[in-house]
Design a protein around this motif. Structure first.
Motif, PDB file in Angstrom:
ATOM      1  N   ALA A  25     -51.168 -40.042  -7.900  1.00 45.51           N
ATOM      2  CA  ALA A  25     -52.396 -39.240  -7.875  1.00 45.51           C
ATOM      3  C   ALA A  25     -52.978 -39.214  -9.284  1.00 45.51           C
ATOM      4  O   ALA A  25     -52.247 -39.263 -10.274  1.00 45.51           O
ATOM      5  CB  ALA A  25     -52.103 -37.820  -7.403  1.00 45.51           C
ATOM      6  N   SER A  26     -54.281 -39.133  -9.376  1.00 44.71           N
ATOM      7  CA  SER A  26     -54.926 -39.217 -10.687  1.00 44.71           C
ATOM      8  C   SER A  26     -54.658 -37.988 -11.544  1.00 44.71           C
ATOM      9  O   SER A  26     -54.436 -38.104 -12.743  1.00 44.71           O
ATOM     10  CB  SER A  26     -56.435 -39.430 -10.520  1.00 44.71           C
ATOM     11  N   PHE A  27     -54.658 -36.783 -10.940  1.00 45.10           N
ATOM     12  CA  PHE A  27     -54.427 -35.566 -11.723  1.00 45.10           C
ATOM     13  C   PHE A  27     -53.767 -34.508 -10.866  1.00 45.10           C
ATOM     14  O   PHE A  27     -53.623 -34.663  -9.650  1.00 45.10           O
ATOM     15  CB  PHE A  27     -55.723 -35.060 -12.375  1.00 45.10           C
ATOM     16  N   SER A  28     -53.341 -33.428 -11.504  1.00 48.18           N
ATOM     17  CA  SER A  28     -52.409 -32.491 -10.884  1.00 48.18           C
ATOM     18  C   SER A  28     -52.942 -31.802  -9.629  1.00 48.18           C
ATOM     19  O   SER A  28     -52.166 -31.495  -8.720  1.00 48.18           O
ATOM     20  CB  SER A  28     -51.971 -31.434 -11.903  1.00 48.18           C
ATOM     21  N   ILE A  29     -54.237 -31.553  -9.553  1.00 47.00           N
ATOM     22  CA  ILE A  29     -54.775 -30.812  -8.407  1.00 47.00           C
ATOM     23  C   ILE A  29     -54.732 -31.646  -7.134  1.00 47.00           C
ATOM     24  O   ILE A  29     -54.260 -31.179  -6.087  1.00 47.00           O
ATOM     25  CB  ILE A  29     -56.194 -30.299  -8.714  1.00 47.00           C
ATOM     26  N   VAL A  30     -55.198 -32.900  -7.181  1.00 45.76           N
ATOM     27  CA  VAL A  30     -55.116 -33.735  -5.981  1.00 45.76           C
ATOM     28  C   VAL A  30     -53.668 -34.137  -5.700  1.00 45.76           C
ATOM     29  O   VAL A  30     -53.309 -34.392  -4.540  1.00 45.76           O
ATOM     30  CB  VAL A  30     -56.031 -34.974  -6.055  1.00 45.76           C
ATOM     31  N   ALA A  31     -52.833 -34.181  -6.734  1.00 45.61           N
ATOM     32  CA  ALA A  31     -51.413 -34.451  -6.506  1.00 45.61           C
ATOM     33  C   ALA A  31     -50.791 -33.344  -5.661  1.00 45.61           C
ATOM     34  O   ALA A  31     -50.032 -33.604  -4.718  1.00 45.61           O
ATOM     35  CB  ALA A  31     -50.677 -34.571  -7.842  1.00 45.61           C
ATOM     36  N   ASP A  32     -51.119 -32.097  -5.978  1.00 45.96           N
ATOM     37  CA  ASP A  32     -50.589 -30.962  -5.216  1.00 45.96           C
ATOM     38  C   ASP A  32     -51.083 -30.982  -3.772  1.00 45.96           C
ATOM     39  O   ASP A  32     -50.303 -30.754  -2.843  1.00 45.96           O
ATOM     40  CB  ASP A  32     -51.013 -29.655  -5.892  1.00 45.96           C
ATOM     41  N   MET A  33     -52.355 -31.270  -3.580  1.00 45.98           N
ATOM     42  CA  MET A  33     -52.892 -31.360  -2.218  1.00 45.98           C
ATOM     43  C   MET A  33     -52.166 -32.436  -1.419  1.00 45.98           C
ATOM     44  O   MET A  33     -51.844 -32.249  -0.241  1.00 45.98           O
ATOM     45  CB  MET A  33     -54.389 -31.664  -2.262  1.00 45.98           C
ATOM     46  N   THR A  34     -51.890 -33.570  -2.071  1.00 45.70           N
ATOM     47  CA  THR A  34     -51.229 -34.679  -1.394  1.00 45.70           C
ATOM     48  C   THR A  34     -49.801 -34.308  -1.020  1.00 45.70           C
ATOM     49  O   THR A  34     -49.314 -34.652   0.066  1.00 45.70           O
ATOM     50  CB  THR A  34     -51.238 -35.928  -2.290  1.00 45.70           C
ATOM     51  N   ARG A  35     -49.110 -33.602  -1.896  1.00 46.46           N
ATOM     52  CA  ARG A  35     -47.745 -33.151  -1.565  1.00 46.46           C
ATOM     53  C   ARG A  35     -47.762 -32.181  -0.382  1.00 46.46           C
ATOM     54  O   ARG A  35     -46.872 -32.221   0.472  1.00 46.46           O
ATOM     55  CB  ARG A  35     -47.105 -32.477  -2.777  1.00 46.46           C
ATOM     56  N   PRO A  50     -49.916 -31.104 -15.424  1.00 44.15           N
ATOM     57  CA  PRO A  50     -50.369 -29.724 -15.603  1.00 44.15           C
ATOM     58  C   PRO A  50     -50.828 -29.472 -17.035  1.00 44.15           C
ATOM     59  O   PRO A  50     -50.258 -29.999 -17.995  1.00 44.15           O
ATOM     60  CB  PRO A  50     -49.120 -28.897 -15.269  1.00 44.15           C
ATOM     61  N   ASN A  51     -51.869 -28.669 -17.167  1.00 45.30           N
ATOM     62  CA  ASN A  51     -52.424 -28.293 -18.478  1.00 45.30           C
ATOM     63  C   ASN A  51     -52.893 -29.482 -19.303  1.00 45.30           C
ATOM     64  O   ASN A  51     -53.025 -29.390 -20.520  1.00 45.30           O
ATOM     65  CB  ASN A  51     -51.411 -27.475 -19.282  1.00 45.30           C
ATOM     66  N   GLN A  52     -53.155 -30.622 -18.644  1.00 49.28           N
ATOM     67  CA  GLN A  52     -53.680 -31.800 -19.327  1.00 49.28           C
ATOM     68  C   GLN A  52     -55.096 -32.093 -18.849  1.00 49.28           C
ATOM     69  O   GLN A  52     -55.469 -31.734 -17.736  1.00 49.28           O
ATOM     70  CB  GLN A  52     -52.776 -33.015 -19.095  1.00 49.28           C
ATOM     71  N   ASP A  53     -55.857 -32.770 -19.703  1.00 53.28           N
ATOM     72  CA  ASP A  53     -57.281 -32.969 -19.466  1.00 53.28           C
ATOM     73  C   ASP A  53     -57.564 -34.383 -18.970  1.00 53.28           C
ATOM     74  O   ASP A  53     -57.411 -35.350 -19.715  1.00 53.28           O
ATOM     75  CB  ASP A  53     -58.041 -32.695 -20.768  1.00 53.28           C
ATOM     76  N   ALA A 272     -48.382 -25.001 -15.718  1.00 54.24           N
ATOM     77  CA  ALA A 272     -46.993 -25.463 -15.626  1.00 54.24           C
ATOM     78  C   ALA A 272     -46.352 -24.837 -14.380  1.00 54.24           C
ATOM     79  O   ALA A 272     -46.855 -23.832 -13.853  1.00 54.24           O
ATOM     80  CB  ALA A 272     -46.235 -25.055 -16.882  1.00 54.24           C
ATOM     81  N   PRO A 273     -45.239 -25.404 -13.891  1.00 52.09           N
ATOM     82  CA  PRO A 273     -44.602 -24.889 -12.672  1.00 52.09           C
ATOM     83  C   PRO A 273     -44.306 -23.398 -12.686  1.00 52.09           C
ATOM     84  O   PRO A 273     -44.352 -22.738 -11.643  1.00 52.09           O
ATOM     85  CB  PRO A 273     -43.320 -25.720 -12.567  1.00 52.09           C
ATOM     86  N   ASN A 274     -43.999 -22.843 -13.857  1.00 49.38           N
ATOM     87  CA  ASN A 274     -43.690 -21.413 -13.945  1.00 49.38           C
ATOM     88  C   ASN A 274     -44.922 -20.570 -14.288  1.00 49.38           C
ATOM     89  O   ASN A 274     -44.801 -19.383 -14.573  1.00 49.38           O
ATOM     90  CB  ASN A 274     -42.592 -21.166 -14.981  1.00 49.38           C
TER      91      ASN A 274
END
Length: 296
Positions: A25-35, A50-53, A272-274
């Protein structure tokens, strides 16, 4: 004997029959949706964590290798990943490309009087995930793409997509009710870059920004002075920076306009996860709750 034959048959299966579907996945938000949609059938790696631009991301050789080994590549689209074409060519990617925002009518970028440098979105605002109603299209596209790459998992993907879509819909209803209780004249927010136009349009929030949609732009002195005057004139109370942004500019604006710079909002990346925004659902709820508190 039957058990022995079964064991031999299982051992003869190819490696891909045992492994999860490899997804980048390109970035964390669509990665989470895909999971959320893929569940146990997928193994998702996010290029931008996470927390990256994602605006300023530059793929490394390791990213090229990851994509070359993947069967599915999930991206936002709408010009968000300006580096995507170069990466897919370098990796020789031949798998299923899922453009999560495909079919969405995008908002166009307004001129905020800033000097643009570097990354451009071609006049299109790509941050459509800030509107849960549009996220339903993301969910549909991701489920369909995973089903294309893994037809045997189609029923699983459809069911999980329906369950996830229901959660997103409930979140949308909650936000609409909560924000509607705030008088429209008070729904004014200043953020460190213009990533919340879809949120504003969905719930009637007026948004001000010292930058354009890209975090790699710098606001001019003229734009900053103009915003200070606007904050004072319109009595804006809600001033936020973003989790992947340098907050010094916003703190300067807060000082000059004599308003409080509140906590971070999560725009283009999960926490981040926490942290408080470690999933899309958590991100959206956190952002809305944080904005609501600032209106009080």
């Amino acid at each position: 004997m039957k058990k022995t034959l079964l064991g031999v048959a299982l051992l003869s299966l190819p490696l891909w029959a045992w492994a999860k579907l490899p997804v980048v996945a390109s970035f964390s938000i669509v990665a989470d949706m895909t999971r959320e949609i893929g569940g146990d059938r997928v193994e998702v790696v996010s290029l931008v964590g996470p927390n990256q631009d994602a605006h300023v991301f530059q793929p490394a050789p390791a990213d090229v290798k990851r994509l070359a080994a993947a069967k599915v590549f999930v991206v936002n689209g709408l010009g968000f990943e300006g580096w995507m074409g170069r990466l897919t060519r370098s990796a020789g990617f031949k798998g299923t490309l899922i453009e999560a925002s495909k079919g969405i009518q995008p908002l166009m970028v307004e001129d905020h009087g800033v000097e643009e440098h570097g990354h451009q979105h071609g006049g299109i605002d790509p941050h459509a995930w800030q509107d849960p109603a549009r996220v339903q299209t993301y969910i549909k596209n991701i489920a369909e793409g995973l089903s294309k790459a893994d037809p045997e998992g189609q029923a699983v993907y459809r069911q999980r997509a329906a369950d996830y879509g229901r959660k997103v819909g409930e979140l949308d209803q909650w936000a609409a009710k909560a924000l509607a209780a705030v008088p429209a004249v008070q729904r004014k927010v200043l953020t460190s870059h213009d990533a919340f136009a879809y949120l504003g349009k969905r719930y009637g929030i007026q948004l001000l920004s010292p930058q354009g949609v890209s975090t790699d732009t710098e606001a001019s002195a003229k734009a900053v002075a103009m915003l200070v005057r606007q904050i004072k004139k319109e009595k804006v109370k809600a001033v936020f920076f973003e989790n992947m942004s340098d907050k010094r500019l916003l703190e300067q604006l807060a000082r000059e306009a004599n308003v409080k710079a509140d906590a971070a909002l999560y725009a283009d990346a999960l926490s981040a996860p926490n942290g408080p925004a470690n999933s899309y659902l958590a991100l959206f709820r956190y952002n809305v709750n944080t904005i609501l508190k600032s209106f009080r």
